[in-house]
Design a protein around this motif. Structure first.
Motif, PDB file in Angstrom:
ATOM      1  N   ALA A  38       0.839  -1.199   0.000  1.00  0.00           N
ATOM      2  CA  ALA A  38       0.000   0.000   0.000  1.00  0.00           C
ATOM      3  C   ALA A  38       0.872   1.247   0.000  1.00  0.00           C
ATOM      4  O   ALA A  38       1.970   1.259   0.565  1.00  0.00           O
ATOM      5  CB  ALA A  38      -0.925  -0.004   1.218  1.00  0.00           C
ATOM      6  N   ALA A  39       0.383   2.285  -0.649  1.00  0.00           N
ATOM      7  CA  ALA A  39       1.130   3.541  -0.714  1.00  0.00           C
ATOM      8  C   ALA A  39       1.244   4.160   0.674  1.00  0.00           C
ATOM      9  O   ALA A  39       0.304   4.089   1.479  1.00  0.00           O
ATOM     10  CB  ALA A  39       0.427   4.511  -1.657  1.00  0.00           C
ATOM     11  N   LYS A  40       2.395   4.739   0.945  1.00  0.00           N
ATOM     12  CA  LYS A  40       2.606   5.367   2.241  1.00  0.00           C
ATOM     13  C   LYS A  40       1.791   6.655   2.343  1.00  0.00           C
ATOM     14  O   LYS A  40       1.622   7.378   1.356  1.00  0.00           O
ATOM     15  CB  LYS A  40       4.092   5.679   2.446  1.00  0.00           C
ATOM     16  CG  LYS A  40       4.956   4.442   2.570  1.00  0.00           C
ATOM     17  CD  LYS A  40       6.400   4.818   2.835  1.00  0.00           C
ATOM     18  CE  LYS A  40       7.278   3.580   2.984  1.00  0.00           C
ATOM     19  NZ  LYS A  40       8.704   3.941   3.223  1.00  0.00           N
ATOM     20  N   LYS A  41       1.290   6.906   3.532  1.00  0.00           N
ATOM     21  CA  LYS A  41       0.500   8.106   3.740  1.00  0.00           C
ATOM     22  C   LYS A  41       1.399   9.344   3.715  1.00  0.00           C
ATOM     23  O   LYS A  41       2.406   9.398   4.424  1.00  0.00           O
ATOM     24  CB  LYS A  41      -0.239   8.025   5.075  1.00  0.00           C
ATOM     25  CG  LYS A  41      -1.315   6.945   5.116  1.00  0.00           C
ATOM     26  CD  LYS A  41      -2.035   6.939   6.441  1.00  0.00           C
ATOM     27  CE  LYS A  41      -3.111   5.859   6.474  1.00  0.00           C
ATOM     28  NZ  LYS A  41      -3.822   5.836   7.790  1.00  0.00           N
TER      29      LYS A  41
END
Length: 291
Positions: A253-256
């Motif tokens: 998942a893409a990092k926030k």
């Protein structure tokens, strides 16, 4: 009374050598680690990759790493805490989830090195033995299983991660002797039994049994399943869809991205000159009042 030899004398303690920290903490088996990480000298510093599998009460962690003199370097990482993104929201430490974590790690690693199209593995898990064969110029990614201090008993969840990684397209030396469905007495292996574990059929059977025999135990043990609206006949479909979703996009998942603005500071605000003079005046007044 006869002569009693004092074993732990001053000379003993002067020569006592403290064991490694992680051995003292009971975290690392250095006898096994040495044999897992030492590479042949004629391979000229080629990394020796390990599939590291660790279990906690709530999480399964699977990593591919290699050892250097500075410490281990992680190549790929997959955790059961990522499974809700692929549709598995419950039972994140059971055998079926272990297989899903191994599959996720393998597909993610092959995607990283551009091997995901060449080595697809077993697209529909059937529990049968599967061994990678070289296709084209590049061979499959090779690593060995690192179980740590875990008990390698037959049917252990750690072999679910191994099976998932193998079906995902990794080349890992293994046999079926420790898989569910293996009979030590007859030496036979029943792949259907292993497939039922991979697809969570043992969970659905147990749920159905509790619903019929002990409603209170079902509500207590499967409260999260009930909350998510998952019934016994939905479990196999849940894992099937999760396997498809993992193969479709195994990337993490893409990092926030942090929100814009000044970062929050917990330091005490700097006082102005007037505030500092007032503070000194208060301290003087308090001191004179006491004397």
């Amino acid at each position: 009374m006869g002569f009693v030899k004092v074993v732990k004398n001053k000379a003993y303690f002067k020569r006592f050598q403290v064991k490694y920290r992680r051995r003292r903490e009971g975290k690392t088996d250095y006898f096994a680690r040495k044999r897992l990480i030492v590479q042949n000298k004629n391979k000229y510093n080629t990394p020796k990759y390990r599939l590291i599998v660790r279990f906690s009460n709530k999480t399964i962690v699977a990593q591919v790493a290699y050892a250097t003199i500075e410490g281990d370097k992680i190549v790929a990482d997959a955790r059961s805490s990522e499974l809700p993104r692929f549709g598995i929201k419950v039972g994140l430490t059971n055998y079926a989830s272990s297989y899903a974590v191994g599959l996720l790690l393998a597909r993610r690693l092959n995607q990283k090195y551009g091997l995901d199209e060449t080595y697809k593995g077993v697209e529909k898990p059937d529990g049968e033995d599967y061994f990678i064969e070289k296709e084209g110029e590049r061979g499959a990614f090779y690593c060995v299983l690192d179980t740590g201090l875990a008990r390698t008993s037959s049917g252990a969840r750690i072999f679910g991660v191994l099976k998932g990684a193998v079906d995902g397209g990794l080349d890992i030396p293994h046999s079926n002797k420790r898989f569910p469905g293996s009979n030590a007495e007859s030496g036979e292996y029943d792949a259907a039994v292993h497939r039922s574990r991979i697809m969570g059929e043992h969970i659905s059977k147990y749920m159905s049994t509790l619903i019929d025999e002990d409603e209170d135990a079902y509500k207590r043990q499967f409260a999260v399943y009930k909350k998510e609206g998952i019934m016994p006949d939905m479990i196999q479909e849940m894992y099937t869809k999760a396997h498809e979703a993992i193969r479709a996009d195994p990337s993490p998942a893409a990092k926030k991205v942090p929100t814009e603005g000044k970062p929050k500071s917990y330091k005490r605000a700097r006082m102005s000159l007037a505030q500092r003079k007032g503070r000194v005046a208060q301290q003087k007044a308090a001191f004179l009042a006491l004397h």
